[in-house]
Design a protein around this motif. Sequence first.
Motif, PDB file in Angstrom:
ATOM      1  N   HIS A   1     -16.668  -4.712 -10.956  1.00 30.27           N
ATOM      2  CA  HIS A   1     -15.550  -5.650 -10.810  1.00 30.27           C
ATOM      3  C   HIS A   1     -14.531  -4.978  -9.887  1.00 30.27           C
ATOM      4  N   HIS A   2     -14.148  -5.691  -8.832  1.00 24.88           N
ATOM      5  CA  HIS A   2     -13.233  -5.127  -7.838  1.00 24.88           C
ATOM      6  C   HIS A   2     -11.969  -4.531  -8.479  1.00 24.88           C
ATOM      7  N   LEU A   3     -11.427  -5.231  -9.481  1.00 19.02           N
ATOM      8  CA  LEU A   3     -10.181  -4.756 -10.099  1.00 19.02           C
ATOM      9  C   LEU A   3     -10.415  -3.535 -10.979  1.00 19.02           C
TER      10      LEU A   3
ATOM     11  N   GLY B   1     -12.390  -1.214 -10.050  1.00 19.70           N
ATOM     12  CA  GLY B   1     -12.296  -0.184  -9.012  1.00 19.70           C
ATOM     13  C   GLY B   1     -10.844   0.204  -8.788  1.00 19.70           C
ATOM     14  N   HIS B   2      -9.991  -0.804  -8.609  1.00 19.05           N
ATOM     15  CA  HIS B   2      -8.567  -0.523  -8.372  1.00 19.05           C
ATOM     16  C   HIS B   2      -7.938   0.235  -9.538  1.00 19.05           C
ATOM     17  N   LEU B   3      -8.149  -0.250 -10.762  1.00 18.94           N
ATOM     18  CA  LEU B   3      -7.376   0.336 -11.863  1.00 18.94           C
ATOM     19  C   LEU B   3      -7.860   1.720 -12.273  1.00 18.94           C
TER      20      LEU B   3
ATOM     21  N   VAL C   1      -1.554  -4.689  -8.719  1.00 23.48           N
ATOM     22  CA  VAL C   1      -0.833  -5.546  -7.784  1.00 23.48           C
ATOM     23  C   VAL C   1      -1.522  -5.552  -6.421  1.00 23.48           C
ATOM     24  N   SER C   2      -2.280  -6.614  -6.176  1.00 25.21           N
ATOM     25  CA  SER C   2      -3.006  -6.680  -4.906  1.00 25.21           C
ATOM     26  C   SER C   2      -2.696  -7.997  -4.200  1.00 25.21           C
ATOM     27  N   GLY C   3      -3.473  -8.293  -3.168  1.00 23.85           N
ATOM     28  CA  GLY C   3      -3.253  -9.529  -2.429  1.00 23.85           C
ATOM     29  C   GLY C   3      -3.678 -10.756  -3.224  1.00 23.85           C
ATOM     30  N   GLY C   4      -4.635 -10.560  -4.125  1.00 23.97           N
ATOM     31  CA  GLY C   4      -5.148 -11.703  -4.878  1.00 23.97           C
ATOM     32  C   GLY C   4      -4.776 -11.686  -6.354  1.00 23.97           C
ATOM     33  N   HIS C   5      -4.306 -10.564  -6.860  1.00 22.35           N
ATOM     34  CA  HIS C   5      -4.055 -10.447  -8.294  1.00 22.35           C
ATOM     35  C   HIS C   5      -2.748  -9.741  -8.626  1.00 22.35           C
TER      36      HIS C   5
ATOM     37  N   ALA D   1       1.547 -10.787  -6.182  1.00 21.63           N
ATOM     38  CA  ALA D   1       2.660 -10.067  -5.553  1.00 21.63           C
ATOM     39  C   ALA D   1       2.369  -9.822  -4.066  1.00 21.63           C
ATOM     40  N   GLY D   2       1.158  -9.386  -3.754  1.00 26.65           N
ATOM     41  CA  GLY D   2       0.791  -9.115  -2.360  1.00 26.65           C
ATOM     42  C   GLY D   2       0.831 -10.381  -1.520  1.00 26.65           C
ATOM     43  N   GLU D   3       0.383 -11.476  -2.137  1.00 23.95           N
ATOM     44  CA  GLU D   3       0.392 -12.774  -1.454  1.00 23.95           C
ATOM     45  C   GLU D   3       1.837 -13.170  -1.122  1.00 23.95           C
TER      46      GLU D   3
ATOM     47  N   PHE E   1       4.333 -11.106  -0.685  1.00 23.83           N
ATOM     48  CA  PHE E   1       4.740 -10.226   0.424  1.00 23.83           C
ATOM     49  C   PHE E   1       4.203 -10.803   1.742  1.00 23.83           C
ATOM     50  N   ASP E   2       2.927 -11.188   1.742  1.00 24.71           N
ATOM     51  CA  ASP E   2       2.300 -11.679   2.980  1.00 24.71           C
ATOM     52  C   ASP E   2       2.951 -12.981   3.466  1.00 24.71           C
ATOM     53  N   LYS E   3       3.200 -13.913   2.518  1.00 31.27           N
ATOM     54  CA  LYS E   3       3.783 -15.201   2.903  1.00 31.27           C
ATOM     55  C   LYS E   3       5.220 -15.024   3.398  1.00 31.27           C
TER      56      LYS E   3
ATOM     57  N   GLY F   1       1.209  -8.847   5.725  1.00 32.19           N
ATOM     58  CA  GLY F   1       2.567  -8.444   6.073  1.00 32.19           C
ATOM     59  C   GLY F   1       3.252  -7.485   5.119  1.00 32.19           C
ATOM     60  N   GLY F   2       2.583  -7.117   4.002  1.00 28.61           N
ATOM     61  CA  GLY F   2       3.238  -6.283   3.000  1.00 28.61           C
ATOM     62  C   GLY F   2       3.841  -5.006   3.567  1.00 28.61           C
ATOM     63  N   LYS F   3       2.999  -4.290   4.333  1.00 26.03           N
ATOM     64  CA  LYS F   3       3.435  -2.999   4.858  1.00 26.03           C
ATOM     65  C   LYS F   3       4.564  -3.192   5.884  1.00 26.03           C
TER      66      LYS F   3
ATOM     67  N   GLY G   1      -3.758  -1.070  -6.609  1.00 30.15           N
ATOM     68  CA  GLY G   1      -3.833  -2.252  -5.733  1.00 30.15           C
ATOM     69  C   GLY G   1      -2.919  -2.070  -4.539  1.00 30.15           C
ATOM     70  N   GLY G   2      -3.133  -2.893  -3.525  1.00 28.39           N
ATOM     71  CA  GLY G   2      -2.433  -2.743  -2.251  1.00 28.39           C
ATOM     72  C   GLY G   2      -0.917  -2.614  -2.345  1.00 28.39           C
ATOM     73  N   VAL G   3      -0.282  -3.415  -3.206  1.00 32.37           N
ATOM     74  CA  VAL G   3       1.181  -3.364  -3.313  1.00 32.37           C
ATOM     75  C   VAL G   3       1.631  -2.038  -3.956  1.00 32.37           C
TER      76      VAL G   3
ATOM     77  N   ALA H   1       1.044   0.612  -2.839  1.00 25.72           N
ATOM     78  CA  ALA H   1       1.382   1.507  -1.722  1.00 25.72           C
ATOM     79  C   ALA H   1       2.869   1.388  -1.380  1.00 25.72           C
ATOM     80  N   ASN H   2       3.541   0.399  -1.959  1.00 23.24           N
ATOM     81  CA  ASN H   2       4.950   0.171  -1.632  1.00 23.24           C
ATOM     82  C   ASN H   2       5.822   1.319  -2.150  1.00 23.24           C
ATOM     83  N   LEU H   3       6.505   1.976  -1.235  1.00 21.40           N
ATOM     84  CA  LEU H   3       7.246   3.191  -1.599  1.00 21.40           C
ATOM     85  C   LEU H   3       8.418   2.902  -2.527  1.00 21.40           C
TER      86      LEU H   3
ATOM     87  N   CYS I   1      -5.162   2.992  -2.341  1.00 16.18           N
ATOM     88  CA  CYS I   1      -4.401   1.863  -2.885  1.00 16.18           C
ATOM     89  C   CYS I   1      -5.009   0.555  -2.423  1.00 16.18           C
ATOM     90  N   THR I   2      -5.223   0.451  -1.132  1.00 17.86           N
ATOM     91  CA  THR I   2      -5.831  -0.765  -0.592  1.00 17.86           C
ATOM     92  C   THR I   2      -7.353  -0.641  -0.736  1.00 17.86           C
ATOM     93  N   ASP I   3      -8.056  -1.711  -0.409  1.00 17.41           N
ATOM     94  CA  ASP I   3      -9.493  -1.756  -0.685  1.00 17.41           C
ATOM     95  C   ASP I   3     -10.252  -0.607  -0.013  1.00 17.41           C
ATOM     96  N   ASN I   4     -11.207  -0.057  -0.743  1.00 20.13           N
ATOM     97  CA  ASN I   4     -11.993   1.065  -0.220  1.00 20.13           C
ATOM     98  C   ASN I   4     -13.290   1.199  -1.022  1.00 20.13           C
TER      99      ASN I   4
HETATM  100  O1  KG4 Z   1      -5.705  -4.323  -2.912  1.00 19.63           O
HETATM  101  P1  KG4 Z   1      -5.637  -4.872  -1.540  1.00 19.63           P
HETATM  102  O2  KG4 Z   1      -6.006  -3.983  -0.384  1.00 19.63           O
HETATM  103  O3  KG4 Z   1      -6.552  -6.120  -1.373  1.00 19.63           O
HETATM  104  C1  KG4 Z   1      -6.771  -7.037  -2.363  1.00 19.63           C
HETATM  105  O4  KG4 Z   1      -7.620  -6.760  -3.249  1.00 19.63           O
HETATM  106  O5  KG4 Z   1      -6.052  -8.068  -2.321  1.00 19.63           O
HETATM  107  O6  KG4 Z   1      -4.149  -5.421  -1.365  1.00 19.63           O
HETATM  108  C2  KG4 Z   1      -3.723  -6.007  -0.191  1.00 19.63           C
HETATM  109  C3  KG4 Z   1      -2.294  -6.462  -0.374  1.00 19.63           C
HETATM  110  C4  KG4 Z   1      -1.785  -7.304   0.785  1.00 19.63           C
HETATM  111  O7  KG4 Z   1      -1.169  -8.458   0.275  1.00 19.63           O
HETATM  112  C5  KG4 Z   1      -0.781  -6.385   1.468  1.00 19.63           C
HETATM  113  O8  KG4 Z   1       0.256  -7.073   2.132  1.00 19.63           O
HETATM  114  C6  KG4 Z   1      -0.253  -5.584   0.303  1.00 19.63           C
HETATM  115  O9  KG4 Z   1      -1.408  -5.340  -0.492  1.00 19.63           O
HETATM  116  N1  KG4 Z   1       0.372  -4.314   0.720  1.00 19.63           N
HETATM  117  C7  KG4 Z   1       1.682  -4.020   0.511  1.00 19.63           C
HETATM  118  C8  KG4 Z   1       1.899  -2.737   1.087  1.00 19.63           C
HETATM  119  N2  KG4 Z   1       0.714  -2.294   1.598  1.00 19.63           N
HETATM  120  C9  KG4 Z   1      -0.213  -3.277   1.356  1.00 19.63           C
HETATM  121  N3  KG4 Z   1       2.653  -4.719  -0.079  1.00 19.63           N
HETATM  122  C10 KG4 Z   1       3.872  -4.160  -0.136  1.00 19.63           C
HETATM  123  N4  KG4 Z   1       4.176  -2.937   0.397  1.00 19.63           N
HETATM  124  C11 KG4 Z   1       3.219  -2.205   0.999  1.00 19.63           C
HETATM  125  N5  KG4 Z   1       3.516  -1.003   1.499  1.00 19.63           N
END
Ligand code: KG4
Length: 341
Positions: A110-112, A114-116, A135-139, A162-164, A166-168, A179-181, A267-269, A271-273, A298-301
């Motif tokens: 399960h992808h999540l 992996g993340h957790l 906290v990722s792009g989809g969850h 949360a990531g979504e 940030f992106d929107k 757009g999160g980063k 999850g991707g978010v 990475a937010n400092l 933090c992000t997918d790998n």
């Molecule tokens: O976990 P991930 O790589 O992919 C999914 O499983 O969704 O997360 C990607 C999400 C994107 O929405 C991206 O904008 C967000 O993580 N993200 C951030 C940062 N780096 C990536 N959001 C806020 N601050 C960041 N530094």
Amino acid sequence: MIILGIETSCDETGIALFHTEKGLLSQALYSQIEMHNEYGGVVPELASRDHINRVLPLIKQNLQLAQIDLNQINAIAYTQGPGLAGALLVGASIANALAFSMRIPILEIHHLEGHLLSPLLTNPSITFPFIALLVSGGHTQLIRVDNVAQYEILGETVDDAAGEAFDKTAKLLGLGYPGGKSLALLAEKGKSGRFAFPRPMRNSGDFNFSFSGLKTAVQTLVKNIETTDQTKADIALAFQEAVVDILVEKSLTALTHCGLRDLVVAGGVGANLQLRKQITLEATKLGASVHFPELAFCTDNGAMIAFAGAMRIMKNVNCDTHQHAHYDYTVKARWNLETTL
Ligand code: KG4
Ligand code: ZN
């Protein structure tokens, strides 16, 4: 044992080799971000086609990096879901074909998960049970993690992740995808206190989140004022402050509610400092510890998928079920994390 990890659930092809005694042997990642950026978001069919081109060369690259032969791999772990069905199918097909030809076990991850579990990849001193903020792009979920495959979802977002959000919001501010980063970078130039956005569901009394209203608040504001570069930075900062406040507050309440002292943020978010800083500060006040994966994980790998497979093998969780007595396999575009046992 050496486990090959294959991640193709969205727009990153991640491949890695993990050794149950020696740790991570190699990893390689190809990000499709540039390709999708042109369209302002992930185009599923393009994602699938690109994964097809990347997986085998990345596996070869890993074998070279780790200096091992293909036949030294003992098991294959791949992301079975959740994610884009077509993209998942690429990883699933290659993983199953390889495992079948090599007569080795396959692990459906399960992808999540992996993340957790990813913070444990580099910090094995983290012990169960803990709370995970995912906290990722989809969850966006708060999970009580009692052990590998023992997950209880305490709360999750009722709308955007949360990531979504940030992106929107980044899109509204004229930044690229995802757009999160870039939004976080822009926020560094922002002045605090000029704008204040709502903290949705702050007092909901549960562990659920809602972020779509926040994005709408930004949208309404952007429509009604002149957006100079400084204004955009101020908005980015106020938006980030609102998201971070809610994530921090609910995570700490979950810790207290469960009587636990360890929090994993993944999850991707993650990475937010600003999130890292604030959540660490507030958790320390409670006597709790916060654990983050290294920024690269933090992000997918692929490393997190290989590692989750290794954890399942080491803990003997649901890992000897699929020894290729049959040829069929499936992917799970939607998959509840609580049902991975
Ligand atoms: O976990 P991930 O790589 O992919 C999914 O499983 O969704 O997360 C990607 C999400 C994107 O929405 C991206 O904008 C967000 O993580 N993200 C951030 C940062 N780096 C990536 N959001 C806020 N601050 C960041 N530094
Ligand atoms: Zn992810």
